[in-house]
Design a protein around this motif. Sequence first.
Motif, PDB file in Angstrom:
ATOM      1  N   ILE A  21     -22.561  -4.283  25.158  1.00 43.80           N
ATOM      2  CA  ILE A  21     -21.393  -5.107  25.532  1.00 43.80           C
ATOM      3  C   ILE A  21     -21.443  -5.415  27.021  1.00 43.80           C
ATOM      4  CG2 ILE A  21     -18.862  -5.107  25.761  1.00 43.80           C
ATOM      5  CD1 ILE A  21     -19.747  -5.530  22.866  1.00 43.80           C
ATOM      6  N   CYS A  25     -21.359  -9.163  28.304  1.00 42.10           N
ATOM      7  CA  CYS A  25     -20.076  -9.557  28.892  1.00 42.10           C
ATOM      8  C   CYS A  25     -19.960  -9.093  30.343  1.00 42.10           C
ATOM      9  CB  CYS A  25     -18.932  -8.960  28.079  1.00 42.10           C
ATOM     10  SG  CYS A  25     -18.946  -9.370  26.339  1.00 42.10           S
ATOM     11  N   GLU A  32     -11.503  -6.570  28.418  1.00 44.18           N
ATOM     12  CA  GLU A  32     -12.120  -7.465  27.434  1.00 44.18           C
ATOM     13  C   GLU A  32     -13.379  -6.833  26.855  1.00 44.18           C
ATOM     14  OE1 GLU A  32     -12.584 -11.607  28.438  1.00 44.18           O
ATOM     15  OE2 GLU A  32     -10.719 -11.592  29.583  1.00 44.18           O
ATOM     16  N   LYS A  33     -14.135  -6.130  27.696  1.00 49.50           N
ATOM     17  CA  LYS A  33     -15.333  -5.441  27.216  1.00 49.50           C
ATOM     18  C   LYS A  33     -14.947  -4.346  26.220  1.00 49.50           C
ATOM     19  CE  LYS A  33     -17.702  -6.130  31.594  1.00 49.50           C
ATOM     20  NZ  LYS A  33     -18.240  -5.437  32.769  1.00 49.50           N
ATOM     21  N   ASP A  35     -12.217  -4.203  24.382  1.00 49.41           N
ATOM     22  CA  ASP A  35     -11.745  -4.858  23.156  1.00 49.41           C
ATOM     23  C   ASP A  35     -12.926  -5.309  22.299  1.00 49.41           C
ATOM     24  OD1 ASP A  35      -9.100  -4.462  23.864  1.00 49.41           O
ATOM     25  OD2 ASP A  35      -8.787  -6.526  24.568  1.00 49.41           O
ATOM     26  N   ALA A  36     -13.952  -5.853  22.936  1.00 50.32           N
ATOM     27  CA  ALA A  36     -15.139  -6.281  22.198  1.00 50.32           C
ATOM     28  C   ALA A  36     -15.832  -5.085  21.556  1.00 50.32           C
ATOM     29  CB  ALA A  36     -16.103  -7.017  23.129  1.00 50.32           C
ATOM     30  N   SER A  39     -13.730  -3.879  18.560  1.00 46.76           N
ATOM     31  CA  SER A  39     -13.837  -4.810  17.444  1.00 46.76           C
ATOM     32  C   SER A  39     -15.182  -4.658  16.737  1.00 46.76           C
ATOM     33  CB  SER A  39     -13.659  -6.242  17.954  1.00 46.76           C
ATOM     34  OG  SER A  39     -13.827  -7.160  16.908  1.00 46.76           O
TER      35      SER A  39
END
Length: 92
Positions: A21, A25, A32-33, A35-36, A39
Amino acid sequence: MNFMNVLLRAIGFIPALVTGIEGMCANKPGIEKKDAAMSFLQNALAMSDAIAAREIVQPEQFKSGISQIIDGVVLCMNSSSWAKGEKTVAGS
């Protein structure tokens, strides 16, 4: 799949996942990283199957625990020679 198998599989994925990630990213903020990573991990482990089988009866707590493990891996990676001379990874 029982709870321990799900947990151990999740923990096994996290270091490589965080590194991947970060590579994909690198210009995104830490949240945001993370969250990725969350997910991707949820999908990779097919967590919904374990929840549907009632093996994980409190999915939000399970997700929170996995989230804390990701934070710990990031902290360890950022404090190691892995991050020496480079930007720190997600969340820092």
